[in-house]
Design a protein around this motif. Structure first.
Motif, PDB file in Angstrom:
ATOM      1  N   ALA A 190       0.826  -1.209   0.000  1.00 25.33           N
ATOM      2  CA  ALA A 190       0.000   0.000   0.000  1.00 25.33           C
ATOM      3  C   ALA A 190       0.861   1.260   0.000  1.00 25.33           C
ATOM      4  N   LEU A 191       2.005   1.201   0.664  1.00 25.64           N
ATOM      5  CA  LEU A 191       2.901   2.352   0.715  1.00 25.64           C
ATOM      6  C   LEU A 191       3.553   2.630  -0.631  1.00 25.64           C
ATOM      7  N   THR A 192       3.845   1.577  -1.394  1.00 24.83           N
ATOM      8  CA  THR A 192       4.685   1.740  -2.579  1.00 24.83           C
ATOM      9  C   THR A 192       3.940   1.683  -3.904  1.00 24.83           C
ATOM     10  N   GLU A 193       2.850   0.913  -3.991  1.00 20.11           N
ATOM     11  CA  GLU A 193       2.176   0.749  -5.276  1.00 20.11           C
ATOM     12  C   GLU A 193       1.434   2.032  -5.677  1.00 20.11           C
ATOM     13  N   VAL A 201       4.874   8.589   1.191  1.00 22.16           N
ATOM     14  CA  VAL A 201       5.392   8.598   2.564  1.00 22.16           C
ATOM     15  C   VAL A 201       6.019   7.246   2.871  1.00 22.16           C
ATOM     16  N   THR A 202       6.861   7.247   3.901  1.00 23.33           N
ATOM     17  CA  THR A 202       7.397   5.997   4.436  1.00 23.33           C
ATOM     18  C   THR A 202       6.819   5.790   5.829  1.00 23.33           C
ATOM     19  N   LEU A 203       7.139   4.664   6.427  1.00 19.83           N
ATOM     20  CA  LEU A 203       6.572   4.304   7.730  1.00 19.83           C
ATOM     21  C   LEU A 203       7.707   3.883   8.657  1.00 19.83           C
ATOM     22  N   GLU A 238       5.389  16.219   6.175  1.00 21.40           N
ATOM     23  CA  GLU A 238       6.343  15.173   6.553  1.00 21.40           C
ATOM     24  C   GLU A 238       6.291  14.039   5.544  1.00 21.40           C
ATOM     25  N   ASP A 239       7.456  13.432   5.303  1.00 20.70           N
ATOM     26  CA  ASP A 239       7.495  12.321   4.355  1.00 20.70           C
ATOM     27  C   ASP A 239       7.639  10.967   5.061  1.00 20.70           C
ATOM     28  N   GLU A 240       7.548  10.981   6.381  1.00 22.69           N
ATOM     29  CA  GLU A 240       7.585   9.730   7.139  1.00 22.69           C
ATOM     30  C   GLU A 240       6.452   9.725   8.163  1.00 22.69           C
TER      31      GLU A 240
END
Length: 457
Positions: A190-193, A201-203, A238-240
């Motif tokens: 879900a984060l990457t597709e 964003v990253t987690l 924020e990107d995380e």
């Protein structure tokens, strides 16, 4: 009118503007290969593969499938994927709100769609165990005549909840709870597709761990929480996604609890000691911490069963049956409803009178055995059901208790090494008080110095 016009329109809107749909919808599997978990049903040649015609020369197969498993593991999703793979229209009903009238309307629509448009129908019926026998009977003609492919879902044991005629015509598939690894794989996709968050964003690791805990094995819950946290992070530039962001958006604080570390044992120990100490509120606090941290409910239930014998025993003979019933219920229903059952048992055990007499009794007996205090079984108690036993004196002189008044025969039962040793010392707490009243009378009768009256309670 084309029977799945609205479904087609909704899918068209989603294709044109995927971002308009919730993340859980966008990440819904489109093929069996995208389904997480249930690998025992998805490997080559497995039931779900055969159901959609893979490796069998075509999709012909059972006209009814029953999916049995705990809530939130993707039963609806599997039904939807089957409809896509077999190119059939998908209709969903819930047995909670639908009745025979609604079922017949869907079946009539399926027959019209098949005859007028050549489009077969998958009918997904959720919570089928809530249907009465008569309501389940109404499904049989559609199943037998293949007017629909029925995929029914239940969280209850189908052998008890579903009528035999329907069960015998169905392929029963048992689904397993999603593991943390299953959910982790889904979250990463879900984060990457592109159809998900597309790498926006990253987690962080601790945020991910918390997300998996609050998901409780539910894929939709995990994706919904991820979407909310991602939106909050992006709005703040924020990107995380951090733990704090997940806590803020989901309104659920991370429980400091490592299922493989010290907290696991410390909190479990505190639960049992609070029950032993009869502090029902403290016990419920620790139970809540374990539940919120995603502890295996079966582990909690096992600890409660041990507590019932170790700390309560005969002071409340109903404690162990209550704990055992809770363990059986937990195994059948799973979370979140299992929390109610565990609370029920925890309160009962915490407020029960306490006695460790049964615990002390077996520990004392084991200690003597380890010291070598065993000795031969008295001859009159030995097995006499074989040729030659009488010549050895085995079972000779044994007094059958039911033949004497009070059904307590004055004879030696223990080996000489421990004759006269008293291991069970009952307390005067709760129901065990009656055992305290009777135990000395029984022991006196066994020694031959008691009266003829029945010494038992």
């Amino acid at each position: 009118m084309e029977p799945d016009l609205f479904t087609a329109a909704a899918e068209d809107r989603q294709l044109k503007d995927p971002s308009s749909s919730p993340l859980a919808v966008r990440m819904r599997p489109r093929t069996l290969d995208e389904v997480v978990g249930q690998q025992h049903l998805l490997k080559p040649g497995a039931p779900l593969r055969r159901l959609v015609g893979e490796g069998s020369g075509g999709p012909a197969g059972p006209s009814s499938v029953i999916l049995w498993g705990p809530p939130g593991i993707g039963k609806t999703t599997l039904a939807y994927v089957v409809s896509l793979a077999t190119q059939k229209r998908f209709v969903e009903l819930s047995a909670i709100t639908a009745g025979v009238k609604e079922v017949r309307a869907v079946i009539d629509g399926a027959r019209r769609a098949s005859g007028g448009y050549g489009k077969e129908t998958v009918l997904f019926l959720d919570e089928i165990h809530r249907f009465s026998k008569a309501q389940q009977d109404s499904l049989l003609p559609a199943v037998e005549n293949r007017w629909v492919t029925l995929i029914a879902a239940t969280t209850e044991n189908p052998y008890f909840a579903i009528i035999s005629p329907l069960l015998s015509r169905s392929l029963l598939l048992t689904l397993e709870s999603l593991t943390d690894d299953d959910l982790r794989s889904l979250v990463h996709r879900a984060l990457t597709e592109e159809r998900g968050l597309g790498g926006a964003v990253t987690l962080s690791d601790d945020a991910e761990a918390h997300l998996l805990r609050i998901a409780g094995g539910d894929a939709r819950r995990a994706l919904t929480a991820l979407e909310a946290a991602a939106g909050a992070a992006i709005s703040k530039g924020e990107d995380e996604i951090t733990l704090e962001t997940v806590e803020e958006t989901v309104d659920r604080a991370a429980v400091k609890y490592d299922r493989d570390g010290d907290q696991h044992y410390d909190v479990a120990s505190a639960l049992i000691k609070s029950i032993r100490g009869s502090d029902v509120d403290a016990a419920l606090h620790y139970l809540a911490r374990m539940i919120e941290a995603g502890e295996d409910p079966r582990f909690i239930a096992r600890r409660l069963m041990i507590s019932a014998s170790e700390d309560i025993g005969l002071a409340d003979p109903t404690a162990l049956p209550t704990a055992v019933a809770a363990a059986q219920a937990v195994a059948m229903i799973g979370f979140p409803e299992a929390a109610l059952t565990l609370s029920h048992a925890t309160i009962a055990l915490a407020l029960a009178p306490k006695s460790n007499a049964a615990t002390n009794a077996i520990f004392a007996a084991q200690a003597d055995v380890r010291k070598g205090m065993a000795g031969p079984v008295p001859a009159h108690l030995r097995d006499g059901h074989y040729k030659g036993a009488a010549k050895l004196g085995h079972a000779q002189g044994y007094v059958y208790p039911h033949d004497v008044p009070g059904a307590i025969a004055a004879q030696q039962y223990a080996p000489d090494a421990v004759q006269g040793r008293h291991y069970y010392e009952p307390t005067r707490y709760g129901a065990e008080a009656r055992y305290a009243d009777v135990v000395e009378k029984v022991r006196g009768r066994l020694r031959g110095d008691g009266g003829q009256a029945d010494a038992r309670p």
